[in-house]
Structure formats: C-alpha cells, structure tokens
Design a protein around this motif. Structure first.
Motif, PDB file in Angstrom:
ATOM      1  N   SER A  41       0.795  -1.232   0.198  1.00 11.94           N
ATOM      2  CA  SER A  41      -0.126  -0.169   0.176  1.00 11.94           C
ATOM      3  C   SER A  41       0.686   1.176   0.023  1.00 11.94           C
ATOM      4  O   SER A  41       0.267   2.379  -0.465  1.00 11.94           O
ATOM      5  CB  SER A  41      -0.985  -0.144   1.182  1.00 11.94           C
ATOM      6  OG  SER A  41      -1.774  -1.126   1.181  1.00 11.94           O
ATOM      7  N   ASP A  96       0.860   4.281  11.056  1.00 12.58           N
ATOM      8  CA  ASP A  96       0.659   3.113  10.231  1.00 12.58           C
ATOM      9  C   ASP A  96       1.311   2.988   9.039  1.00 12.58           C
ATOM     10  O   ASP A  96       1.547   1.796   8.782  1.00 12.58           O
ATOM     11  CB  ASP A  96      -0.933   3.181  10.064  1.00 12.58           C
ATOM     12  CG  ASP A  96      -1.842   2.989  11.508  1.00 12.58           C
ATOM     13  OD1 ASP A  96      -1.121   2.538  12.489  1.00 12.58           O
ATOM     14  OD2 ASP A  96      -3.012   2.913  11.571  1.00 12.58           O
ATOM     15  N   GLU A 112       3.268  -0.459   8.108  1.00 10.77           N
ATOM     16  CA  GLU A 112       2.788  -1.252   6.960  1.00 10.77           C
ATOM     17  C   GLU A 112       4.091  -1.406   6.170  1.00 10.77           C
ATOM     18  O   GLU A 112       4.412  -2.463   5.513  1.00 10.77           O
ATOM     19  CB  GLU A 112       1.699  -0.593   6.137  1.00 10.77           C
ATOM     20  CG  GLU A 112       0.144  -0.538   7.093  1.00 10.77           C
ATOM     21  CD  GLU A 112      -0.633   0.253   6.367  1.00 10.77           C
ATOM     22  OE1 GLU A 112      -1.804   0.354   6.994  1.00 10.77           O
ATOM     23  OE2 GLU A 112      -0.240   1.046   5.339  1.00 10.77           O
ATOM     24  N   HIS A 120      -0.354  -3.557  14.436  1.00 11.11           N
ATOM     25  CA  HIS A 120      -0.824  -3.356  12.806  1.00 11.11           C
ATOM     26  C   HIS A 120       0.259  -3.869  11.955  1.00 11.11           C
ATOM     27  O   HIS A 120      -0.088  -4.280  10.911  1.00 11.11           O
ATOM     28  CB  HIS A 120      -1.023  -1.914  12.652  1.00 11.11           C
ATOM     29  CG  HIS A 120      -1.562  -1.545  11.380  1.00 11.11           C
ATOM     30  ND1 HIS A 120      -2.694  -2.109  10.810  1.00 11.11           N
ATOM     31  CD2 HIS A 120      -1.049  -0.645  10.483  1.00 11.11           C
ATOM     32  CE1 HIS A 120      -2.866  -1.323   9.632  1.00 11.11           C
ATOM     33  NE2 HIS A 120      -1.934  -0.645   9.454  1.00 11.11           N
ATOM     34  N   HIS A 175      -1.007  -6.040   8.738  1.00  8.73           N
ATOM     35  CA  HIS A 175      -0.846  -5.774   7.505  1.00  8.73           C
ATOM     36  C   HIS A 175       0.236  -6.819   6.800  1.00  8.73           C
ATOM     37  O   HIS A 175      -0.138  -7.301   5.687  1.00  8.73           O
ATOM     38  CB  HIS A 175      -0.088  -4.659   7.314  1.00  8.73           C
ATOM     39  CG  HIS A 175       0.103  -3.794   5.664  1.00  8.73           C
ATOM     40  ND1 HIS A 175      -1.071  -3.520   5.167  1.00  8.73           N
ATOM     41  CD2 HIS A 175       1.078  -3.685   5.169  1.00  8.73           C
ATOM     42  CE1 HIS A 175      -0.522  -3.259   3.981  1.00  8.73           C
ATOM     43  NE2 HIS A 175       0.887  -3.207   3.958  1.00  8.73           N
TER      44      HIS A 175
END
Length: 322
Positions: free
Chosen positions: A147, A213, A217, A300, A304
């Motif tokens: 992402s 984040d 990620e 997180h 991910h």
C-alpha cells in the motif's frame, strides 16, 4: 514432532496463547497459513547455546551455499545477542557470515568503519566473518501488493548469500512497538537509504514525522520483498531474553521488568512474531512491554503482514522441552 509435557508456568502461558490464536483466526476468517497449512512455531525455555541449537534443529533445515546470519550488532550498552549464546549455532554452519546494515539515525553504527568496530567489540568477528551489506550502497527489490512501497532498498551485498538465518532479539521498540523477525528482515536488511524510505512510509519525507501506520505497513511490505526474493531460503529465530521496552538500537535501554521467556523458531516470520507477542500478553509481568506495543499500534504490522501474504498470525506452538 510430538508435543512434549510443559511446566505449569508454560501451561498457563500456552492457555493464554490459545485465546490469542482463536482471536487471530476469527479476524482472518481462517485458521490456515499462507500456503494452506497452519505454520508451526517451535519453542524452548532453555535460554542457552544448547537450547538455541535444539530449537534450530527442530526446524530440520538444510541450508546450503553462502549462509548469512542476520542479526542486530546492537549499540554499545544495549541488550544485543551475546556470542556465548549464539556462537555455537553460528559456527555450526560452514563459513557463515554475520550480516548487518548501517543505521540511518546516527549512533555508533551509522558509519561503516565504526560499525565494523562495534561488531568486533561485541565479539562477532571472533565467531564469523562480518559483512556490513550496504558498505557499497544499495540494491533494489520490488515490492508487490504493498500500500506504501513499490521498491525496497537493501544492502548491495544482500544478493551475495544463498540462505538467511534471521536471528532476532525480540524486545520493545520506541517507534515500532516491538522488534522481532519482521523488523529484522525489513529495517534490518534495508540499507541506510532503505531505512529512511521505510520510516517515511515510502514518501521520502521525514523519518520521524511520518504517518505511524504507513511506517508499520512499510516494514511488513519491505519484509515481504526480502522473503519473496529468497523464495524459501530463509528461516527465523527469535530470542526472548532481556525483554526491555527499548530496542538494541538504544545504548541506554530501560531495564527489563519482566522475566525471560525462551527461544522460538519458525519458517513463518508473522507466526513467529505473533507467538512472541502472545507470550508477552500472556505473561503476568508483561504490562510494560504490552503498553509499549499498544502505544505504537505495533500489532498493525502483523495485521498488514498477514493481509499482504507475508505469513499467518494463526500458528501451532510446539514446545520441544523434555
């Protein structure tokens, strides 16, 4: 390998783990690993050179060619992995090389010459050759399914090795919440240039002021690029001792206020880190490290990593102790 009897203390921890594993499966809607099978994480509570060899042996690995042992050389004064613990494993390989990359935050390892001196001071050059892989710059790995990142910049010497033994000290981290296998193959294998790229979430902006984040990620995405490139020629071991809330990149870490736990090993970095996190959450004295993880949204990274196919948060924990 059959599961063996564990102590009352470990039984309590493992009972807590079963809840976490169920929760992870509920989130994903599946109990299957990335390849359709639940990954196995092997564990011993024997925090010794013999214990490390035993948990490695449980993997029944057959590495060949040029073997790299990836670890953090650690800042002076930190809780880096000591050679009396890891030396026998490292020297069990034929002509092993301990590999690391320079830091991007200053300290004693931002300069290659200084970094080699730290490696010598910490005893690593006495047990193996040492290669600071970005001594000659970076090479680029493609990132698929990310992402934030489309490219990952690793040390230029990364491609010189056929198999990677990823040996990580599991502990807290001031930015990531915790550091384990995923951090070691992302930030750890990234060149100084690559570290900045990951920290900025792929934007090229500030290492320190980017979106949290996106940084978490990006670690998962960079780690996947490494695992994809190696195509199975990699395994992961996490040592859960000296469980400070601070990383080995901190030369003055907080004193651990929880007990040592053990050594865990797997072919799946997500399962391995998840198992370590679950053990911390299950520990009666793990509150400080749990708070560090949650204050940085550290889970997180695992979320991910699983979503992009690096590994599975659901796992089978096998204790190898007698």
């Amino acid at each position: 390998m059959k599961k063996k009897r564990v102590s009352v203390f470990m039984s309590v921890l493992l009972a807590g783990l079963s809840v976490s594993m169920t929760a992870a499966a509920a989130e994903t809607g599946s109990a299957d690993g990335a390849a359709g099978e639940t990954p196995v994480v092997y564990m011993t509570t024997d925090l010794s050179a013999e214990g490390l060899l035993a948990v490695y042996g449980a993997l029944e690995a057959s590495p060949s060619g040029n073997i790299a042992v990836k670890l953090s050389t650690g800042e002076p004064g930190s809780n880096y992995l000591r050679t009396d613990l890891i030396g026998d494993l490292v020297q069990s390989f034929e002509n092993p090389t301990i590999v690391e990359c320079n830091t991007a935050y200053g300290g004693s390892r931002a300069n290659t010459a200084m970094h080699y001196q730290v490696a010598e001071d910490h005893g690593y050059t006495a047990i193996a050759n040492v290669d600071i892989m970005d001594e000659n710059g970076s090479m680029t790995l493609p990132v698929t399914g990310g992402s934030n990142l489309t490219e990952n910049y690793v040390g230029a010497n990364f491609a010189n090795y056929d198999y990677y033994i990823v040996l990580s000290h599991f502990k807290g981290h001031s930015m990531a919440g915790y550091g384990g296998a995923i951090k070691n193959i992302s930030i750890g294998i990234a060149s100084a240039e690559g570290k900045s790229h990951i920290h900025s979430g792929g934007t090229g902006g500030s290492m320190w002021g980017g979106d949290q984040d996106a940084f978490l990620e990006s670690m998962a995405e960079a780690g996947k690029s490494v695992a994809d490139y190696l195509d199975g020629n990699i395994l992961y071991i996490n040592v859960m001792n000296r469980l400070s809330v601070d990383c080995d990149c901190d030369g003055n870490p907080a004193e651990p206020d929880m007990h040592d736990i053990g050594i865990l090993a797997s072919y799946d970095p997500v399962a391995l880190d998840q198992a370590c996190v679950d053990l911390v959450y299950s520990a009666e004295d793990g509150a400080s490290l749990v708070q560090r993880i949650e204050s940085r949204n550290g889970l997180h990274t695992l979320e991910h990593a699983e979503a992009i196919g690096l590994g599975s948060r659901t796992y089978e924990l096998v204790n190898i102790d007698e």
